[in-house]
Motif scaffolding. Sequence first.
Motif, PDB file in Angstrom:
ATOM      1  N   ALA A  72     -70.971 -18.734 -49.071  1.00 41.29           N
ATOM      2  CA  ALA A  72     -69.516 -19.171 -49.083  1.00 41.29           C
ATOM      3  C   ALA A  72     -68.673 -18.610 -49.626  1.00 41.29           C
ATOM      4  O   ALA A  72     -68.741 -18.056 -50.984  1.00 41.29           O
ATOM      5  CB  ALA A  72     -69.530 -20.737 -49.724  1.00 41.29           C
ATOM      6  N   ALA A  73     -67.357 -18.579 -49.102  1.00 42.66           N
ATOM      7  CA  ALA A  73     -66.443 -17.845 -49.718  1.00 42.66           C
ATOM      8  C   ALA A  73     -64.763 -18.584 -49.342  1.00 42.66           C
ATOM      9  O   ALA A  73     -64.934 -19.223 -48.319  1.00 42.66           O
ATOM     10  CB  ALA A  73     -66.076 -16.450 -49.359  1.00 42.66           C
ATOM     11  N   ALA A  74     -63.945 -18.535 -50.231  1.00 40.12           N
ATOM     12  CA  ALA A  74     -62.744 -19.181 -49.957  1.00 40.12           C
ATOM     13  C   ALA A  74     -61.576 -18.293 -49.132  1.00 40.12           C
ATOM     14  O   ALA A  74     -61.273 -17.415 -49.302  1.00 40.12           O
ATOM     15  CB  ALA A  74     -61.812 -19.605 -51.208  1.00 40.12           C
ATOM     16  N   LEU A  75     -61.178 -18.857 -47.845  1.00 39.95           N
ATOM     17  CA  LEU A  75     -60.028 -18.274 -47.028  1.00 39.95           C
ATOM     18  C   LEU A  75     -58.938 -18.050 -47.980  1.00 39.95           C
ATOM     19  O   LEU A  75     -58.209 -17.317 -47.520  1.00 39.95           O
ATOM     20  CB  LEU A  75     -59.881 -19.039 -45.853  1.00 39.95           C
ATOM     21  N   ASP A  76     -58.546 -19.245 -48.820  1.00 44.01           N
ATOM     22  CA  ASP A  76     -57.218 -19.442 -49.488  1.00 44.01           C
ATOM     23  C   ASP A  76     -57.311 -18.523 -50.730  1.00 44.01           C
ATOM     24  O   ASP A  76     -56.564 -18.469 -51.660  1.00 44.01           O
ATOM     25  CB  ASP A  76     -56.680 -20.655 -49.429  1.00 44.01           C
ATOM     26  N   ASP A  77     -58.151 -17.642 -51.013  1.00 43.83           N
ATOM     27  CA  ASP A  77     -58.463 -17.017 -52.194  1.00 43.83           C
ATOM     28  C   ASP A  77     -58.550 -15.404 -51.829  1.00 43.83           C
ATOM     29  O   ASP A  77     -59.372 -14.707 -51.142  1.00 43.83           O
ATOM     30  CB  ASP A  77     -59.711 -17.286 -52.911  1.00 43.83           C
ATOM     31  N   GLU A  78     -57.339 -14.555 -51.967  1.00 46.82           N
ATOM     32  CA  GLU A  78     -57.004 -13.213 -51.684  1.00 46.82           C
ATOM     33  C   GLU A  78     -58.300 -12.484 -52.057  1.00 46.82           C
ATOM     34  O   GLU A  78     -58.535 -12.238 -53.221  1.00 46.82           O
ATOM     35  CB  GLU A  78     -55.752 -12.619 -52.042  1.00 46.82           C
ATOM     36  N   GLY A  79     -59.053 -11.839 -50.912  1.00 41.34           N
ATOM     37  CA  GLY A  79     -59.995 -10.783 -51.406  1.00 41.34           C
ATOM     38  C   GLY A  79     -61.293 -11.399 -51.476  1.00 41.34           C
ATOM     39  O   GLY A  79     -62.405 -10.739 -51.460  1.00 41.34           O
ATOM     40  N   ALA A  80     -61.575 -12.693 -51.269  1.00 38.62           N
ATOM     41  CA  ALA A  80     -62.662 -13.493 -51.696  1.00 38.62           C
ATOM     42  C   ALA A  80     -63.840 -13.073 -50.377  1.00 38.62           C
ATOM     43  O   ALA A  80     -64.706 -13.023 -50.690  1.00 38.62           O
ATOM     44  CB  ALA A  80     -62.637 -14.973 -51.674  1.00 38.62           C
ATOM     45  N   ILE A  81     -63.078 -13.045 -49.116  1.00 36.09           N
ATOM     46  CA  ILE A  81     -63.775 -12.777 -47.896  1.00 36.09           C
ATOM     47  C   ILE A  81     -64.479 -11.337 -48.001  1.00 36.09           C
ATOM     48  O   ILE A  81     -65.640 -11.181 -47.714  1.00 36.09           O
ATOM     49  CB  ILE A  81     -63.085 -13.063 -46.738  1.00 36.09           C
ATOM     50  N   SER A  82     -63.602 -10.333 -48.446  1.00 37.35           N
ATOM     51  CA  SER A  82     -64.183  -9.255 -48.295  1.00 37.35           C
ATOM     52  C   SER A  82     -65.122  -8.762 -49.312  1.00 37.35           C
ATOM     53  O   SER A  82     -66.069  -8.203 -49.088  1.00 37.35           O
ATOM     54  CB  SER A  82     -63.006  -8.026 -48.379  1.00 37.35           C
ATOM     55  N   ALA A  83     -64.742  -9.523 -50.694  1.00 35.15           N
ATOM     56  CA  ALA A  83     -65.896  -9.388 -51.819  1.00 35.15           C
ATOM     57  C   ALA A  83     -67.285  -9.838 -51.200  1.00 35.15           C
ATOM     58  O   ALA A  83     -68.237  -9.242 -51.680  1.00 35.15           O
ATOM     59  CB  ALA A  83     -65.370  -9.868 -53.039  1.00 35.15           C
ATOM     60  N   THR A  84     -67.199 -10.965 -50.612  1.00 30.95           N
ATOM     61  CA  THR A  84     -68.559 -11.657 -49.881  1.00 30.95           C
ATOM     62  C   THR A  84     -69.324 -10.953 -49.023  1.00 30.95           C
ATOM     63  O   THR A  84     -70.285 -10.667 -49.274  1.00 30.95           O
ATOM     64  CB  THR A  84     -68.288 -12.997 -49.689  1.00 30.95           C
ATOM     65  N   ALA A  85     -68.390 -10.287 -48.286  1.00 30.82           N
ATOM     66  CA  ALA A  85     -68.969  -9.472 -47.197  1.00 30.82           C
ATOM     67  C   ALA A  85     -69.599  -8.217 -47.784  1.00 30.82           C
ATOM     68  O   ALA A  85     -70.552  -7.672 -47.547  1.00 30.82           O
ATOM     69  CB  ALA A  85     -67.879  -8.874 -46.456  1.00 30.82           C
ATOM     70  N   GLU A  86     -68.983  -7.611 -48.877  1.00 26.41           N
ATOM     71  CA  GLU A  86     -69.769  -6.489 -49.558  1.00 26.41           C
ATOM     72  C   GLU A  86     -70.795  -6.754 -50.296  1.00 26.41           C
ATOM     73  O   GLU A  86     -71.908  -6.026 -50.247  1.00 26.41           O
ATOM     74  CB  GLU A  86     -68.531  -5.815 -50.679  1.00 26.41           C
ATOM     75  N   GLU A  87     -70.907  -8.080 -51.052  1.00 26.35           N
ATOM     76  CA  GLU A  87     -71.943  -8.351 -51.771  1.00 26.35           C
ATOM     77  C   GLU A  87     -73.336  -8.664 -50.737  1.00 26.35           C
ATOM     78  O   GLU A  87     -74.495  -8.344 -50.884  1.00 26.35           O
ATOM     79  CB  GLU A  87     -71.763  -9.769 -52.472  1.00 26.35           C
ATOM     80  N   LEU A  88     -72.908  -9.209 -49.358  1.00 18.11           N
ATOM     81  CA  LEU A  88     -74.125  -9.447 -48.624  1.00 18.11           C
ATOM     82  C   LEU A  88     -74.532  -8.092 -48.005  1.00 18.11           C
ATOM     83  O   LEU A  88     -75.663  -7.770 -47.730  1.00 18.11           O
ATOM     84  CB  LEU A  88     -73.711 -10.289 -47.309  1.00 18.11           C
ATOM     85  N   ARG A  89     -73.533  -6.945 -47.608  1.00 18.04           N
ATOM     86  CA  ARG A  89     -74.168  -5.836 -47.258  1.00 18.04           C
ATOM     87  C   ARG A  89     -74.899  -5.055 -48.364  1.00 18.04           C
ATOM     88  O   ARG A  89     -75.907  -4.234 -48.094  1.00 18.04           O
ATOM     89  CB  ARG A  89     -72.842  -4.766 -46.659  1.00 18.04           C
ATOM     90  N   SER A  90     -74.593  -5.342 -49.661  1.00 14.91           N
ATOM     91  CA  SER A  90     -75.235  -4.508 -50.724  1.00 14.91           C
ATOM     92  C   SER A  90     -76.698  -5.125 -50.921  1.00 14.91           C
ATOM     93  O   SER A  90     -77.638  -4.391 -51.352  1.00 14.91           O
ATOM     94  CB  SER A  90     -74.604  -4.705 -52.056  1.00 14.91           C
TER      95      SER A  90
END
Length: 308
Positions: free
Chosen positions: A223-241
Motif C-alpha cells: 500500500a502507498a499514499a497517492l497524496d504523499d509525494e513520491g510514495a507511489i514511485s518509492a513503493t514501485a521501486e521497492e517491489l521491483r527490487s
Amino acid sequence: MSSPTGPASALPVRMPPPRRSGRHRRPEPVVAPEGAPALVLAVPGTPGVDTRNLAEEIVSIARSELPGLDGRIGYLDGAGDDPEFPGLATVLARTVEERTARYEQARAAGSDVREPEGPAAVVVPLLAGPHPVLLDRIRQEVAASGAPAELTDVLGPHPLLAEALHVRLSEAGLSRADRARLFTVATAADGIILASVGGAEAVQAAGITGMLLAARLAVPVMAAALDDEGAISATAEELRSAGSAQLALAPYLIGPEVDRALLDAAAKEAGCSAAEPLGAYPAVGKLALSQYASVMGIKLTQEGVPGR
C-alpha cells in the motif's frame, strides 16, 4: 349409473411439502423496520453526473438487500438545497422535517402514534478507508444540520473489498479472474501497488485489505499514499527490487474522493498500468448497508454481509 366407489376412485391426497430444516431452510426475508432512520450516503468529491450515477447505484444495491430502506444521498461539496446535488447538511435537515411532518399528519388523522425519537438518519461515509480530513468535514456537516444522526465508520478494511480489487484488476487484464482456472493472462502483474488517500492511517488500513488481496493473487501487494509525494514511485521501486517485474496500480478508492488525474499521474510515475477504482461494485453497496445495519441492530442474512 352411479359412480364407483372405493380406493380406486378416491381423489389423490395432497401432502404438505416437507419442512426444511437447518441449512436447507429458506431464510426469512429481512426488511427495514417501519419508521427506521434513513441511510444517508455521504459522498465526497466534486459533484457531477458520474458521481451521482455511482452513488445512486450504491444506494440501489443497499435497497435491494434491505427492502423498505429509505436511502438518500448527501454531497459533501453539494450546493445546499440544489435539487441535483444537495449538500449533506441539507439532506439531513430535510430528513428530520419529513419525519416530523409524517408524525404531525398521523396525529391530525387521529392515529395514536408516538413522537419520533432517536436518530432520523444514519450517515455512511462513501470511503473505502479512513480519511481524517474528509471525515472531519462530514462530522461538521452532521453538526451543522442540527439533525439527530449517527455517523458510521468507513467501509474498509474488509474481505469484500479485496474481492472487488481482484475483480477490477482482472477487468483490466492485470490478473487472472480465478486462480483455479488453468490459463494465464499475458499482462498479469506480479506486484501490486494499492493506492490510497488519507495519510498514514489510510495506508495502514489499505495494507490490511492488501494482505487479503495478496492471498487471492499469490503476488506481493504493498500500500502507498497517492497524496504523499513520491510514495507511489518509492513503493514501485521497492517491489521491483524484491523481484517484481510487471507492476499494476490498484486504486483502494471508491472513486469520487480523488481526482482521476492524480491516479493517472501515479500510474505514469510508477511506470505501470492501473485498474479502475472500486466504483459501484456490489460489495460497496453491501458494506454501506452493513454499516447501517450495525448501528440499527439489524441482522442481515445476505451472503457476504456480516450479521450483527
